[in-house]
Write a protein that holds these residues in place. Structure first.
Motif, mmCIF file in Angstrom:
data_model
loop_
_atom_site.group_PDB
_atom_site.id
_atom_site.type_symbol
_atom_site.label_atom_id
_atom_site.label_comp_id
_atom_site.label_asym_id
_atom_site.label_seq_id
_atom_site.Cartn_x
_atom_site.Cartn_y
_atom_site.Cartn_z
ATOM 1 N N ASN A 1 -6.496 3.345 9.833
ATOM 2 C CA ASN A 1 -7.552 3.962 10.640
ATOM 3 C C ASN A 1 -8.917 3.619 10.055
ATOM 4 O O ASN A 1 -9.062 3.462 8.849
ATOM 5 N N LEU B 1 -0.126 10.264 12.886
ATOM 6 C CA LEU B 1 0.375 11.537 12.354
ATOM 7 C C LEU B 1 0.062 11.700 10.871
ATOM 8 O O LEU B 1 0.204 10.756 10.093
ATOM 9 N N THR C 1 -0.822 0.653 10.044
ATOM 10 C CA THR C 1 -0.947 2.117 10.069
ATOM 11 C C THR C 1 -2.394 2.567 9.914
ATOM 12 O O THR C 1 -2.652 3.755 9.762
ATOM 13 N N ALA D 1 -3.505 0.677 4.105
ATOM 14 C CA ALA D 1 -4.601 0.453 3.161
ATOM 15 C C ALA D 1 -5.876 1.105 3.653
ATOM 16 O O ALA D 1 -5.978 1.508 4.797
ATOM 17 N N LYS D 2 -6.838 1.139 2.798
ATOM 18 C CA LYS D 2 -8.198 1.394 3.251
ATOM 19 C C LYS D 2 -8.773 0.029 3.666
ATOM 20 O O LYS D 2 -8.447 -0.984 3.050
ATOM 21 N N PHE E 1 0.623 12.354 7.163
ATOM 22 C CA PHE E 1 1.815 11.804 6.497
ATOM 23 C C PHE E 1 2.919 12.841 6.280
ATOM 24 O O PHE E 1 4.110 12.517 6.355
ATOM 25 N N ASN F 1 0.152 5.486 12.713
ATOM 26 C CA ASN F 1 -1.224 5.761 12.283
ATOM 27 C C ASN F 1 -1.744 7.099 12.785
ATOM 28 O O ASN F 1 -2.821 7.512 12.387
ATOM 29 N N GLY G 1 0.844 -1.192 0.000
ATOM 30 C CA GLY G 1 0.000 0.000 0.000
ATOM 31 C C GLY G 1 0.873 1.233 0.000
ATOM 32 O O GLY G 1 1.281 1.728 1.059
ATOM 33 N N VAL G 2 1.202 1.672 -1.204
ATOM 34 C CA VAL G 2 2.115 2.821 -1.311
ATOM 35 C C VAL G 2 1.298 4.068 -1.640
ATOM 36 O O VAL G 2 1.290 4.559 -2.764
ATOM 37 N N GLY G 3 0.556 4.516 -0.645
ATOM 38 C CA GLY G 3 -0.210 5.750 -0.771
ATOM 39 C C GLY G 3 0.506 6.838 0.017
ATOM 40 O O GLY G 3 1.742 6.858 0.097
ATOM 41 N N ASN G 4 -0.299 7.732 0.625
ATOM 42 C CA ASN G 4 0.304 8.829 1.389
ATOM 43 C C ASN G 4 1.199 8.306 2.503
ATOM 44 O O ASN G 4 2.367 8.706 2.622
ATOM 45 N N ILE G 5 0.643 7.417 3.323
ATOM 46 C CA ILE G 5 1.421 6.933 4.468
ATOM 47 C C ILE G 5 2.466 5.900 4.037
ATOM 48 O O ILE G 5 3.637 5.981 4.421
ATOM 49 N N TRP H 1 1.769 -2.545 -4.366
ATOM 50 C CA TRP H 1 0.351 -2.181 -4.401
ATOM 51 C C TRP H 1 0.102 -0.706 -4.748
ATOM 52 O O TRP H 1 0.166 0.170 -3.873
ATOM 53 N N SER H 2 -0.181 -0.519 -6.000
ATOM 54 C CA SER H 2 -0.749 0.742 -6.457
ATOM 55 C C SER H 2 -1.504 0.425 -7.734
ATOM 56 O O SER H 2 -1.115 -0.489 -8.467
ATOM 57 N N ARG H 3 -2.578 1.168 -7.991
ATOM 58 C CA ARG H 3 -3.266 0.979 -9.272
ATOM 59 C C ARG H 3 -2.446 1.573 -10.403
ATOM 60 O O ARG H 3 -2.739 1.382 -11.551
ATOM 61 N N LYS I 1 3.690 4.980 -10.633
ATOM 62 C CA LYS I 1 3.894 5.650 -9.342
ATOM 63 C C LYS I 1 4.935 4.882 -8.514
ATOM 64 O O LYS I 1 5.816 5.486 -7.890
HETATM 65 N N1 LIG Z 1 -3.076 10.109 4.958
HETATM 66 C C1 LIG Z 1 -2.570 10.243 6.196
HETATM 67 O O1 LIG Z 1 -1.957 11.290 6.543
HETATM 68 C C2 LIG Z 1 -2.721 9.129 7.187
HETATM 69 C C3 LIG Z 1 -2.126 9.284 8.440
HETATM 70 C C4 LIG Z 1 -2.150 8.232 9.341
HETATM 71 C C5 LIG Z 1 -2.789 7.050 9.009
HETATM 72 N N2 LIG Z 1 -3.401 6.922 7.807
HETATM 73 C C6 LIG Z 1 -4.083 5.646 7.503
HETATM 74 O O2 LIG Z 1 -3.212 4.873 6.676
HETATM 75 C C7 LIG Z 1 -3.979 4.125 5.739
HETATM 76 C C8 LIG Z 1 -3.551 4.530 4.339
HETATM 77 O O3 LIG Z 1 -3.877 5.906 4.152
HETATM 78 P P1 LIG Z 1 -3.330 6.715 2.903
HETATM 79 O O4 LIG Z 1 -3.747 8.117 3.106
HETATM 80 O O5 LIG Z 1 -1.893 6.412 2.700
HETATM 81 O O6 LIG Z 1 -4.215 6.041 1.735
HETATM 82 P P2 LIG Z 1 -4.048 6.122 0.175
HETATM 83 O O7 LIG Z 1 -3.157 7.258 -0.189
HETATM 84 O O8 LIG Z 1 -5.394 6.059 -0.417
HETATM 85 O O9 LIG Z 1 -3.239 4.783 -0.217
HETATM 86 C C9 LIG Z 1 -3.418 3.530 0.359
HETATM 87 C C10 LIG Z 1 -3.154 2.424 -0.664
HETATM 88 O O10 LIG Z 1 -4.391 1.994 -1.137
HETATM 89 C C11 LIG Z 1 -4.444 2.098 -2.556
HETATM 90 N N3 LIG Z 1 -5.816 2.448 -2.917
HETATM 91 C C12 LIG Z 1 -6.524 3.520 -2.502
HETATM 92 N N4 LIG Z 1 -7.795 3.443 -2.970
HETATM 93 C C13 LIG Z 1 -7.867 2.279 -3.680
HETATM 94 C C14 LIG Z 1 -8.905 1.628 -4.412
HETATM 95 N N5 LIG Z 1 -10.129 2.149 -4.501
HETATM 96 N N6 LIG Z 1 -8.625 0.456 -5.025
HETATM 97 C C15 LIG Z 1 -7.412 -0.077 -4.953
HETATM 98 N N7 LIG Z 1 -6.373 0.493 -4.267
HETATM 99 C C16 LIG Z 1 -6.615 1.655 -3.651
HETATM 100 C C17 LIG Z 1 -3.425 3.116 -2.910
HETATM 101 O O11 LIG Z 1 -2.950 2.855 -4.208
HETATM 102 P P3 LIG Z 1 -3.085 3.886 -5.431
HETATM 103 O O12 LIG Z 1 -1.679 4.304 -5.708
HETATM 104 O O13 LIG Z 1 -3.651 3.048 -6.496
HETATM 105 O O14 LIG Z 1 -3.966 5.024 -5.003
HETATM 106 C C18 LIG Z 1 -2.358 2.798 -1.889
HETATM 107 O O15 LIG Z 1 -1.584 1.711 -2.285
HETATM 108 C C19 LIG Z 1 -5.458 4.456 6.011
HETATM 109 O O16 LIG Z 1 -6.002 3.457 6.818
HETATM 110 C C20 LIG Z 1 -5.388 5.788 6.745
HETATM 111 O O17 LIG Z 1 -6.480 5.987 7.615
HETATM 112 C C21 LIG Z 1 -3.373 7.929 6.872
#
Ligand SMILES: NC(=O)c1ccc[n+]([C@@H]2O[C@H](COP(=O)([O-])OP(=O)(O)OC[C@H]3O[C@@H](n4cnc5c(N)ncnc54)[C@H](OP(=O)(O)O)[C@@H]3O)[C@@H](O)[C@H]2O)c1
Length: 201
Positions: free
Chosen positions: A94, A126, A92, A69-70, A128, A124, A7-11, A30-32, A36
């Motif tokens: 939420n 802070l 990580t 992940a979500k 990102f 989890n 799960g290579v998103g924000n966090i 893991w990214s769509r 990226k």
């Molecule tokens: N954002 C923050 O500052 C923060 C802080 C602390 C904890 N968290 C928690 O950490 C976790 C991840 O958060 P995040 O903000 O990093 O999430 P995110 O940016 O959406 O990325 C999470 C991962 O899920 C993938 N993804 C998102 N939506 C998807 C979908 N509909 N289908 C398939 N893959 C999908 C993303 O890949 P893609 O590259 O394809 O989008 C990525 O690999 C969550 O549980 C969040 O509550 C977030």
């Protein structure tokens, strides 16, 4: 240490960056958008060896796995991660996109989905960008951590210290609520002293 990111998103991306900067090799998965992953790998390769792989490769090759992940996609991720037996998984996540039964923590929900792995809840609380910009402050800001397995918690605690944060040990997963969404330590940039005051209030 080799760290697998699922799960290579924000966090996931931020954690990959600070771990690579601290000298750990990372496997990104893991990214769509495969581009990226390649772009981030190219950026991080200035610090350490970086690979892009499947979630199963990230799990199998890594000493520690970061799951970011979500909840809505977590079962799909789980099925692609393969055998997680005995792996340390940093949770990580939420619970914004899941309704948990009253009294159940998000960490318990993750532990149920990854029954054979050891869950350590950390990174989890802070935003990102704070992970990227607030390390090594003086005094240091805390990262709360909860886990039932002391050895796994010690490994993740060392990682937290290496990226410039103060480990705030809440104990076992029975105390994890303090760092989850409705808890006093959630979504706050805190020093140890400030965290102590909030918990004692
Ligand atoms: N954002 C923050 O500052 C923060 C802080 C602390 C904890 N968290 C928690 O950490 C976790 C991840 O958060 P995040 O903000 O990093 O999430 P995110 O940016 O959406 O990325 C999470 C991962 O899920 C993938 N993804 C998102 N939506 C998807 C979908 N509909 N289908 C398939 N893959 C999908 C993303 O890949 P893609 O590259 O394809 O989008 C990525 O690999 C969550 O549980 C969040 O509550 C977030």
């Amino acid at each position: 240490m080799k760290i697998g990111i699922v799960g290579v998103g924000n966090i996931g991306g931020a954690v990959a960056k600070i771990f690579a900067k601290a000298g750990h090799s990372v496997i990104l998965s893991w990214s769509r958008n495969p581009e990226k992953l390649q772009q981030l790998a190219a950026e991080l390769s200035q610090y350490q060896s970086v690979e892009v792989g499947t979630p199963a490769e990230a799990v199998q090759k890594a000493d520690v796995v970061v799951l970011s992940a979500k909840f809505a996609i977590m079962d799909d991720m789980r099925s692609q991660m393969g055998d997680v037996t005995g792996k340390i998984i940093i949770d990580t996540n939420n619970q914004y996109d899941i309704v948990l039964p009253e009294g159940k923590s998000a960490a318990q929900e993750v532990q149920e989905r990854f029954e054979s792995a050891t869950i350590v809840k950390a990174f989890n609380t802070l935003y990102f960008e704070f992970l990227l910009s607030k390390g090594f402050a003086s005094p240091r800001f805390i990262i709360p951590i909860s886990a039932d397995d002391e050895a796994a918690k010690a490994i993740v605690s060392k990682l937290i210290e290496e990226v410039g944060f103060d480990v705030y040990d809440l104990g076992g997963l029975e105390n994890v609520f303090a760092q989850e969404v409705t808890g006093p330590l959630y979504n706050k940039l805190l020093t140890r002293e400030q965290a102590d005051a909030l918990l004692n209030a």
